[in-house]
Design a protein around this motif. Sequence first.
Motif, mmCIF file in Angstrom:
data_model
loop_
_atom_site.group_PDB
_atom_site.id
_atom_site.type_symbol
_atom_site.label_atom_id
_atom_site.label_comp_id
_atom_site.label_asym_id
_atom_site.label_seq_id
_atom_site.Cartn_x
_atom_site.Cartn_y
_atom_site.Cartn_z
ATOM 1 N N GLY A 205 18.545 13.826 5.353
ATOM 2 C CA GLY A 205 18.451 12.628 4.518
ATOM 3 C C GLY A 205 18.077 11.385 5.317
ATOM 4 N N TYR A 206 17.846 11.562 6.623
ATOM 5 C CA TYR A 206 17.630 10.398 7.494
ATOM 6 C C TYR A 206 16.265 9.748 7.298
ATOM 7 C CZ TYR A 206 21.776 12.241 9.697
ATOM 8 O OH TYR A 206 23.048 12.691 9.910
ATOM 9 N N SER B 134 2.377 3.438 3.487
ATOM 10 C CA SER B 134 1.549 4.582 3.091
ATOM 11 C C SER B 134 1.932 5.894 3.768
ATOM 12 C CB SER B 134 0.070 4.263 3.347
ATOM 13 O OG SER B 134 -0.105 3.872 4.678
ATOM 14 N N VAL C 40 -6.570 2.619 -0.841
ATOM 15 C CA VAL C 40 -6.988 1.512 0.026
ATOM 16 C C VAL C 40 -7.821 2.085 1.158
ATOM 17 C CG1 VAL C 40 -6.181 -0.292 1.596
ATOM 18 C CG2 VAL C 40 -4.985 0.116 -0.574
ATOM 19 N N GLY D 218 5.136 8.699 -5.942
ATOM 20 C CA GLY D 218 6.236 9.412 -5.285
ATOM 21 C C GLY D 218 6.156 10.923 -5.215
ATOM 22 N N GLU E 54 7.722 5.891 6.953
ATOM 23 C CA GLU E 54 7.350 6.926 7.917
ATOM 24 C C GLU E 54 6.167 6.542 8.811
ATOM 25 O OE1 GLU E 54 7.355 10.909 6.095
ATOM 26 O OE2 GLU E 54 5.825 11.404 7.586
ATOM 27 N N ILE F 34 0.873 -1.192 0.000
ATOM 28 C CA ILE F 34 0.000 0.000 0.000
ATOM 29 C C ILE F 34 0.894 1.220 0.000
ATOM 30 C CG2 ILE F 34 -1.834 1.266 1.174
ATOM 31 C CD1 ILE F 34 -2.673 -1.300 2.524
ATOM 32 N N GLY F 35 0.907 1.961 -1.112
ATOM 33 C CA GLY F 35 1.687 3.192 -1.190
ATOM 34 C C GLY F 35 2.840 3.105 -2.168
ATOM 35 N N GLY G 150 -1.935 14.467 -0.812
ATOM 36 C CA GLY G 150 -2.836 13.303 -0.836
ATOM 37 C C GLY G 150 -2.441 12.207 0.128
ATOM 38 N N ILE H 269 9.224 16.490 -3.990
ATOM 39 C CA ILE H 269 9.436 17.769 -3.294
ATOM 40 C C ILE H 269 10.549 17.675 -2.242
ATOM 41 C CG2 ILE H 269 7.095 18.680 -3.636
ATOM 42 C CD1 ILE H 269 6.746 18.034 -0.571
ATOM 43 N N SER H 270 11.055 16.463 -2.027
ATOM 44 C CA SER H 270 12.071 16.295 -0.975
ATOM 45 C C SER H 270 13.327 17.100 -1.295
ATOM 46 C CB SER H 270 12.436 14.824 -0.815
ATOM 47 O OG SER H 270 11.443 14.182 -0.055
ATOM 48 N N GLY H 271 13.934 17.606 -0.228
ATOM 49 C CA GLY H 271 15.191 18.347 -0.376
ATOM 50 C C GLY H 271 15.052 19.534 -1.311
ATOM 51 N N LEU I 81 -0.527 -0.506 -4.730
ATOM 52 C CA LEU I 81 -1.741 0.322 -4.864
ATOM 53 C C LEU I 81 -1.396 1.726 -4.405
ATOM 54 C CD1 LEU I 81 -4.497 -2.067 -3.452
ATOM 55 C CD2 LEU I 81 -3.937 -1.607 -5.851
ATOM 56 N N GLU I 82 -1.540 2.687 -5.282
ATOM 57 C CA GLU I 82 -1.206 4.082 -4.960
ATOM 58 C C GLU I 82 -2.456 4.939 -5.107
ATOM 59 O OE1 GLU I 82 1.263 6.157 -3.752
ATOM 60 O OE2 GLU I 82 -0.270 7.666 -4.131
ATOM 61 N N TYR J 137 2.001 17.274 5.046
ATOM 62 C CA TYR J 137 1.731 17.756 3.683
ATOM 63 C C TYR J 137 0.450 17.140 3.103
ATOM 64 C CZ TYR J 137 5.582 20.864 2.669
ATOM 65 O OH TYR J 137 6.417 21.945 2.657
ATOM 66 N N LEU K 274 14.396 9.543 4.325
ATOM 67 C CA LEU K 274 14.430 8.689 3.135
ATOM 68 C C LEU K 274 15.340 7.494 3.408
ATOM 69 C CD1 LEU K 274 14.441 11.383 0.315
ATOM 70 C CD2 LEU K 274 12.654 9.706 0.789
HETATM 71 C C1 LIG Z 1 8.659 19.159 1.974
HETATM 72 C C2 LIG Z 1 9.336 17.874 2.351
HETATM 73 C C3 LIG Z 1 10.696 17.739 2.124
HETATM 74 C C4 LIG Z 1 11.346 16.562 2.523
HETATM 75 N N1 LIG Z 1 12.676 16.431 2.248
HETATM 76 C C5 LIG Z 1 13.326 15.293 2.624
HETATM 77 C C6 LIG Z 1 14.696 15.091 2.292
HETATM 78 O O1 LIG Z 1 15.314 15.874 1.569
HETATM 79 N N2 LIG Z 1 15.299 13.973 2.777
HETATM 80 C C7 LIG Z 1 14.635 13.034 3.528
HETATM 81 O O2 LIG Z 1 15.242 12.054 3.950
HETATM 82 N N3 LIG Z 1 13.316 13.161 3.781
HETATM 83 C C8 LIG Z 1 12.651 14.259 3.341
HETATM 84 N N4 LIG Z 1 11.307 14.381 3.587
HETATM 85 C C9 LIG Z 1 10.597 13.266 4.256
HETATM 86 C C10 LIG Z 1 10.409 12.108 3.271
HETATM 87 O O3 LIG Z 1 9.868 12.583 2.060
HETATM 88 C C11 LIG Z 1 9.471 11.047 3.848
HETATM 89 O O4 LIG Z 1 9.885 10.715 5.143
HETATM 90 C C12 LIG Z 1 9.455 9.790 2.975
HETATM 91 O O5 LIG Z 1 8.939 10.101 1.714
HETATM 92 C C13 LIG Z 1 8.615 8.717 3.638
HETATM 93 O O6 LIG Z 1 8.535 7.626 2.772
HETATM 94 P P1 LIG Z 1 7.276 6.654 2.856
HETATM 95 O O7 LIG Z 1 7.430 5.668 1.764
HETATM 96 O O8 LIG Z 1 7.116 6.159 4.229
HETATM 97 O O9 LIG Z 1 6.029 7.591 2.584
HETATM 98 P P2 LIG Z 1 5.674 8.437 1.274
HETATM 99 O O10 LIG Z 1 6.886 8.709 0.465
HETATM 100 O O11 LIG Z 1 4.871 9.569 1.768
HETATM 101 O O12 LIG Z 1 4.773 7.434 0.436
HETATM 102 C C14 LIG Z 1 3.506 7.008 0.876
HETATM 103 C C15 LIG Z 1 2.639 6.766 -0.348
HETATM 104 O O13 LIG Z 1 1.449 6.103 0.047
HETATM 105 C C16 LIG Z 1 0.362 6.678 -0.644
HETATM 106 N N5 LIG Z 1 -0.850 6.431 0.136
HETATM 107 C C17 LIG Z 1 -1.230 7.006 1.294
HETATM 108 N N6 LIG Z 1 -2.394 6.523 1.711
HETATM 109 C C18 LIG Z 1 -2.775 5.599 0.787
HETATM 110 C C19 LIG Z 1 -3.912 4.759 0.661
HETATM 111 N N7 LIG Z 1 -4.896 4.777 1.565
HETATM 112 N N8 LIG Z 1 -3.986 3.936 -0.408
HETATM 113 C C20 LIG Z 1 -3.003 3.924 -1.342
HETATM 114 N N9 LIG Z 1 -1.912 4.704 -1.271
HETATM 115 C C21 LIG Z 1 -1.792 5.525 -0.211
HETATM 116 C C22 LIG Z 1 0.732 8.143 -0.742
HETATM 117 O O14 LIG Z 1 0.020 8.794 -1.768
HETATM 118 C C23 LIG Z 1 2.228 8.055 -1.028
HETATM 119 O O15 LIG Z 1 2.508 7.990 -2.400
HETATM 120 C C24 LIG Z 1 10.620 15.513 3.164
HETATM 121 C C25 LIG Z 1 9.252 15.648 3.351
HETATM 122 C C26 LIG Z 1 8.603 16.804 2.941
HETATM 123 C C27 LIG Z 1 7.119 16.913 3.149
#
Ligand SMILES: Cc1cc2nc3c(=O)[nH]c(=O)nc-3n(C[C@H](O)[C@H](O)[C@H](O)COP(=O)(O)OP(=O)(O)OC[C@H]3O[C@@H](n4cnc5c(N)ncnc54)[C@H](O)[C@@H]3O)c2cc1C
Length: 373
Positions: free
Chosen positions: A352-353, A147, A119, A36, A342, A8-9, A156, A41-43, A29-30, A152, A355
């Motif tokens: 960067g911690y 997910s 989901v 992504g 997350e 999921i995600g 979504g 928008i990261s960094g 499933l996204e 932010y 990601l």
């Molecule tokens: C402005 C900003 C800048 C950042 N810069 C950095 C950086 O430079 N370095 C760094 O390490 N971290 C950075 N971060 C944090 C980093 O982006 C996140 O910690 C990281 O993306 C988390 O990864 P993830 O896979 O857990 O979640 P995400 O990357 O958020 O992915 C989760 C996915 O699940 C999807 N989703 C959610 N709910 C559902 C559902 N019900 N059904 C299906 N899909 C769903 C979402 O749409 C999304 O695509 C930044 C965050 C922000 C907001």
Amino acid sequence: MIYDVLIIGGGASGLFLGANLKGKRVLILEKNEKLGKKILISGGGKCNITNEFVNKLNYNGDEILFDLLKSSEILDFFGAKNFIKIKNFQYFCKNGSNFVLKTLIDKNKFTKINLNSEVIDVKKDKNLFCIFTKNEKFLAKNLVVASGGLSYPSLGVSDIAYKIALKFGLNLSVLKPALVGFTVQKDEFWFKNLSGVSTFVEILVDDRKIRGDMLFTHKGLSGPAILNASLFWDKGKMMLNFLPNFDFKTIKSSKKQISTNLPLPKRFIKEFLEICDIRDKVFCDLNSDELCRLSRIFNYEFAPAGTFGYTKAEITKGGVSLRCLDENLQSKDHLGLFFIGEALNFNGMLGGYNLHFAFSSAIRVAKFLNFSI
Ligand SMILES: Cc1cc2nc3c(=O)[nH]c(=O)nc-3n(C[C@H](O)[C@H](O)[C@H](O)COP(=O)(O)OP(=O)(O)OC[C@H]3O[C@@H](n4cnc5c(N)ncnc54)[C@H](O)[C@@H]3O)c2cc1C
């Protein structure tokens, strides 16, 4: 069709997992119309994917029972030549976040990906997971919740990870916006007069000392040091040292004005002297009472009113308790159910911690599933 692994995600952790699963029937499933969005928008669009020095001390939350990836392993995956090390040993992508996302998508060529698929519920029927979107139902032997958190909301996000955790009896720690600025109480409204001023500080918060730049804004406090402090602040006081590299002893007999002696922005000194009720005068003319009031510059205690909230927060702090998961991030009570990224109660500082953890947690599950199914 029964999938071996349903993720999921389609964000950082989900795509990294998909890219590292070998020879399995995998479905992502996204919810969004694109993959992504947070990676992009990261960094500031340059995606700070990892840091030269990764240590569990760069994180807040539960203890993790596995080693984080080395930064070189992440750089090798994306191609080290595409990254540049700047600031505090942070690796940013030379070609922007788009490159990182494209690499992840390219490496998912055997993964089936459904966009616009939010989901909304999950059930377990004997050994299979039933995953529901608004219009469809999917079956999978293993379910990985990737997910993300709540920050932010414009990108979504959803709270599905937390809902699934609760539904399956896992514990959640308190969720809060983090890597975010602080709003201030009345006593600190003088901060607002300094909007736009930046200065190097040391912050003492929850027994942690954090050094870095702090920015005064019209709403309160921001800047890297404050964002990091928000990861460790729950409520109550913290302490600011506005002159971490300075000792009054070096200027005690100085014949210069206070404002000339102190290596701080002039606007800041003016406001600070005003709240301490001290006239800007020759430093050696300060009496002991004034000197005592001025020395608050080294240990200014204050309690933030709150934070700027999820709309401005880079991450969500707290989440699914790692104590309910084994060392492969699998639910101890529900085999086949995994959480990564997350959504977990393990959250990193700037640099960067986050990601890095998204990738490290994904690889942990990939290695286990590649071996066990
Ligand atoms: C402005 C900003 C800048 C950042 N810069 C950095 C950086 O430079 N370095 C760094 O390490 N971290 C950075 N971060 C944090 C980093 O982006 C996140 O910690 C990281 O993306 C988390 O990864 P993830 O896979 O857990 O979640 P995400 O990357 O958020 O992915 C989760 C996915 O699940 C999807 N989703 C959610 N709910 C559902 C559902 N019900 N059904 C299906 N899909 C769903 C979402 O749409 C999304 O695509 C930044 C965050 C922000 C907001």
